[in-house]
Write an enzyme that holds these catalytic residues in place. Structure first.
Site, PDB file in Angstrom:
ATOM      1  N   GLU A 136     -51.682 -77.679  35.500  1.00 51.81           N
ATOM      2  CA  GLU A 136     -52.760 -76.786  35.072  1.00 51.81           C
ATOM      3  C   GLU A 136     -53.703 -76.440  36.218  1.00 51.81           C
ATOM      4  OE1 GLU A 136     -51.532 -79.282  33.390  1.00 51.81           O
ATOM      5  OE2 GLU A 136     -50.888 -78.375  31.501  1.00 51.81           O
ATOM      6  N   GLN A 156     -50.880 -74.717  27.241  1.00 50.02           N
ATOM      7  CA  GLN A 156     -49.962 -74.945  26.133  1.00 50.02           C
ATOM      8  C   GLN A 156     -50.753 -75.432  24.906  1.00 50.02           C
ATOM      9  OE1 GLN A 156     -46.307 -77.520  26.672  1.00 50.02           O
ATOM     10  NE2 GLN A 156     -45.487 -75.435  26.567  1.00 50.02           N
ATOM     11  N   PHE A 157     -51.699 -76.318  25.147  1.00 48.33           N
ATOM     12  CA  PHE A 157     -52.700 -76.720  24.162  1.00 48.33           C
ATOM     13  C   PHE A 157     -54.031 -76.767  24.903  1.00 48.33           C
ATOM     14  CE2 PHE A 157     -48.884 -78.042  22.094  1.00 48.33           C
ATOM     15  CZ  PHE A 157     -49.150 -78.016  20.723  1.00 48.33           C
ATOM     16  N   ALA A 158     -55.098 -76.374  24.226  1.00 47.81           N
ATOM     17  CA  ALA A 158     -56.412 -76.354  24.879  1.00 47.81           C
ATOM     18  C   ALA A 158     -56.761 -77.731  25.454  1.00 47.81           C
ATOM     19  CB  ALA A 158     -57.479 -75.930  23.884  1.00 47.81           C
ATOM     20  N   ASP A 159     -56.232 -78.785  24.817  1.00 51.24           N
ATOM     21  CA  ASP A 159     -56.504 -80.160  25.272  1.00 51.24           C
ATOM     22  C   ASP A 159     -56.124 -80.347  26.747  1.00 51.24           C
ATOM     23  OD1 ASP A 159     -56.554 -81.733  22.307  1.00 51.24           O
ATOM     24  OD2 ASP A 159     -55.399 -79.891  22.429  1.00 51.24           O
ATOM     25  N   PHE A 160     -55.056 -79.660  27.167  1.00 50.65           N
ATOM     26  CA  PHE A 160     -54.541 -79.896  28.521  1.00 50.65           C
ATOM     27  C   PHE A 160     -55.369 -79.207  29.597  1.00 50.65           C
ATOM     28  CE2 PHE A 160     -50.402 -80.100  25.990  1.00 50.65           C
ATOM     29  CZ  PHE A 160     -50.656 -81.416  25.640  1.00 50.65           C
ATOM     30  N   HIS A 212     -53.940 -83.088  20.818  1.00 52.09           N
ATOM     31  CA  HIS A 212     -53.400 -81.768  20.460  1.00 52.09           C
ATOM     32  C   HIS A 212     -54.269 -81.096  19.401  1.00 52.09           C
ATOM     33  CE1 HIS A 212     -49.783 -83.434  22.365  1.00 52.09           C
ATOM     34  NE2 HIS A 212     -49.348 -82.206  22.483  1.00 52.09           N
TER      35      HIS A 212
END
Ligand SMILES: Cc1ncc(C[n+]2csc(CCOP(=O)(O)OP(=O)(O)O)c2C)c(N)n1
Length: 658
Positions: free
Chosen positions: A397, A419-423, A464
């Site tokens: 990222e 891919q997910f906002a968490d990442f 996630h």
């Protein structure tokens, strides 16, 4: 030291010498000024000048260079007027950052120089983006980026080299191995013989060059650059050199053994070259004397300009105006043809129509090409727009956000899909420190949209399900968009892509396939900073955004006797305070519903703003309803307890009864 002339002519040999001498003489002057308290900090490149000068001379003027804190020679060889550098170091207006950043922390598009941020590593990925743009535009140019050997330990280094190799980007990764990273010797920094050995692991050609030998640096880098222009690819070059002074002047060199200092003093890149030029009759003592006189004169003249320049007079409006690049919102109206689509279709349509509109727009993300993305938003894009513009990325990222910044520096737009906002936490540094700050610092916009599939209620656990908008609403320089309906999502994403500033675009995953709406089929835009009033009432103002809008709607529909204004914020930065205040002044009661945990979220700021601006109109305390102060849990019953949906109704009714 052995100097091999090859086919270099006398003019070039002398030009190299002049370019070496100038940064050395400026530095010597700066050390005097430092002792006199006239400049604040100095990172010395004495002994390392041949690398900066040799690389800069080997590149074309139109090719970008991304230097570090010891590369004064890059700036002087690109012929930046000295008073501009001096003013930069003194925080004056003729510098490059209007006094907003210090030392070499600036870029100058005119000179095709992009300076570092303090965090060292991020610019390696930025170089990837610049090189990607040149490759996409068939420009046959190389980009050179510097790092110290210390900086190679950062993840950014690994990510940038890996991306460059996978994408075969024309970048020269130049490591100045000067033996120490502050006080840490190279032996405690990495555990391979030469850093050039790492090239193999990245599938990358690498070279070792004597960084103190100007002719070797210039000749070899010229050859490599020529070959990279013909056959675009990344190359790792380790320059062996030594740091002859402290990390910065105040830190000294006590930790460096004397023998090392003495050994390297003998290899001084300027003195040795001078002797060589004299011995071979290329230059005389008189020439050297005259040259030094003229540089001294130039330094003094330019210092005078800087010293005579007035200090900056602070002006709040100027500061705030420079946070973002000026963007005149252009309303694009839609036709009347609508179709009922899902939230996810709205995002996909908008993205596709923007790809059709902006030929220089590139989208990057994990699995977004053949696979169509984790949520299938970019399905079919590869076929329509091709692999150049729809780019699968390695899992990195940080490196990709930096690449996006580089694309912007080279005049291109990009959308990065998390891919997910968490990442996004793995790409946090370049977002909050590079993208957010660069327009304010040196007028360079970051034309990047980061798409953030976020949010809970999907039984996906702590990594996630987060809605992490508060990480970004806190950072001045970022715009934050958070739609709740397909229509808004489509129009706002189009605007986010048109806007030349960095935008975090939150897409709640639970809405993707559950919320449908009639949405115009063609392209249209919606403005930032305009909330929508989706229910009108008189007793209370409900303020919310994202999935929580639907929770609030559900609650209000269940309680038809409650007469509420329901404000859907749509964008959090900018925030539509006008709509909020007008409503609260009318109803006298406000409740803010936020999906994120309570403390430090945007609900707290909205509450404070209401208290500061509408206090006299309030009939009851402002209430915030948010998730619990824990990470978001996995098991459905725990997640339901965590989320504020079920608490909202009680608090709303309590507040009405207050
Ligand atoms: C992320 C980060 N960590 C720590 C620092 C503090 N710091 C600034 S320069 C430096 C040493 C850098 O060493 P190297 O990359 O070898 O470059 P050199 O200074 O030797 O030219 C350190 C530790 C920083 N600026 N950024």
């Amino acid at each position: 030291m052995e100097y091999i002339i090859n086919n270099l002519d006398q003019t070039l040999l002398i030009e190299l010498y002049k370019n070496l001498l100038k940064p050395r003489m400026i530095e010597e002057k700066m050390l005097v000024l430092l002792r006199q308290g006239k400049i604040s900090k100095w990172f010395s490149g004495i002994g390392q000048e041949a690398i900066s000068v040799g690389i800069t001379m080997a590149l074309d003027k139109e090719e970008y260079i991304l230097p570090m804190h010891r590369n004064l020679g890059v700036f002087t060889t690109r012929k930046i007027p000295l008073y501009r550098l001096f003013s930069q170091w003194q925080g004056k207006a003729s510098g490059f950052t209007k006094g907003r950043d210090r030392s070499f922390h600036f870029g100058a598009q005119h000179y095709k120089i992009v300076g570092m941020i303090s965090h060292l590593g991020p610019q390696l990925g930025v170089a990837d983006g610049i090189a990607l743009a040149s490759k996409l535009k068939d420009k046959n140019s190389v980009t050179a980026v510097f790092t110290g050997e210390g900086g190679t330990s950062e993840g950014d280094f690994h990510e940038a080299l890996n991306i460059a190799s996978v994408w075969q980007l024309p970048v020269l990764f130049c490591i100045e191995n000067n033996g120490y990273g502050l006080s840490t010797p190279a032996s405690e920094q990495y555990n391979c013989k030469d850093l050039a050995d790492r090239g193999l692991g990245y599938g990358m050609e690498s070279h070792i060059i004597d960084g103190n030998n100007i002719l070797e640096v210039y000749t070899k880098v010229s050859e490599i650059a020529k070959s990279v222009r013909e056959n675009p690819r990344p190359v790792l070059i380790e320059f062996k050199t030594f740091r002859m002074r402290g990390h910065e002047e105040a830190s000294g060199t006590k930790y460096v053994p004397d023998e090392l200092m003495n050994e390297w003093a003998k290899k001084d890149p300027i003195l040795n070259y001078e002797v060589f030029l004299k011995q071979n009759g290329f230059i005389s003592d008189e020439d050297i004397h005259a040259l030094k006189e003229s540089i001294t004169h130039e330094i003094e003249e330019h210092l005078k300009v800087t010293f005579e320049e007035e200090d900056i007079i602070p002006n709040e409006t100027d500061e705030l105006n420079d946070l973002f690049q000026n963007f005149k919102y252009q309303e694009v109206k839609h036709n009347t043809e609508t179709k009922e689509i899902r939230f996810i279709d709205a995002i996909s349509e908008s993205l596709k129509q923007s790809m059709e509109l902006h030929k220089d727009l590139v989208i990057m993300g994990q699995d977004i090409a053949e696979y169509g993305g984790a949520f299938k938003i970019t399905e079919g894009f590869l076929e329509q727009f091709g692999k150049d513009r729809v780019r699968n990325t390695p899992i990195c990222e940080s490196g990709i956000v930096e690449t996006a910044m580089g694309l912007s520096i080279a005049g291109m737009k990009s959308v990065v899909e998390m891919q997910f906002a968490d990442f996004v936490s793995s790409g946090f540094n370049p977002i909050v420190n590079y993208l957010a700050k660069s327009h304010y610092r040196w007028g360079q916009n970051a034309d990047v949209v980061i798409r953030m599939p976020c949010g809970g209620g999907v039984g996906a656990g702590p990594f996630h399900s987060q809605t992490n908008e508060a990480w970004f609403t806190k950072a001045p320089g970022l715009k934050v968009v958070y739609p709740a309906f397909p229509y808004d999502a489509k129009g706002l994403l189009a605007t986010a892509i048109n806007d030349p500033n960095p935008v975090l675009f939150f897409e709640h995953k639970a809405l993707y396939r559950s919320i449908r709406q009639d949405v115009p089929e063609d392209y249209f835009t919606l403005p930032f900073g305009k909330a929508s009033m989706i229910k009108k009432g008189s007793q209370i103002t409900v303020i919310t955004f994202g999935a929580a809008v639907h929770w609030a709607l559900e609650t209000l529909n269940k309680n038809p006797n409650v007469s509420a204004d329901l404000i859907n914020l749509r964008t959090l930065q900018p925030l539509d305070t006008e709509t909020i205040y007008a409503s609260v002044k009318k109803t006298g009661r406000a409740i803010i519903l936020q999906e994120d945990s309570l403390f430090g979220g945007i609900a707290s700021d909205i509450s404070a703003l209401i208290l500061e601006n509408c206090f006299e109109y309030l009939d009851a305390p402002v209430k915030r309803v948010a998730s619990m102060e824990t990470p978001i849990p996995f098991a459905p019953q725990l997640e339901q307890q965590y989320l504020p949906k079920n608490r909202f109704e009680n608090t709303l009714l309590e507040l009405l009864a207050y």
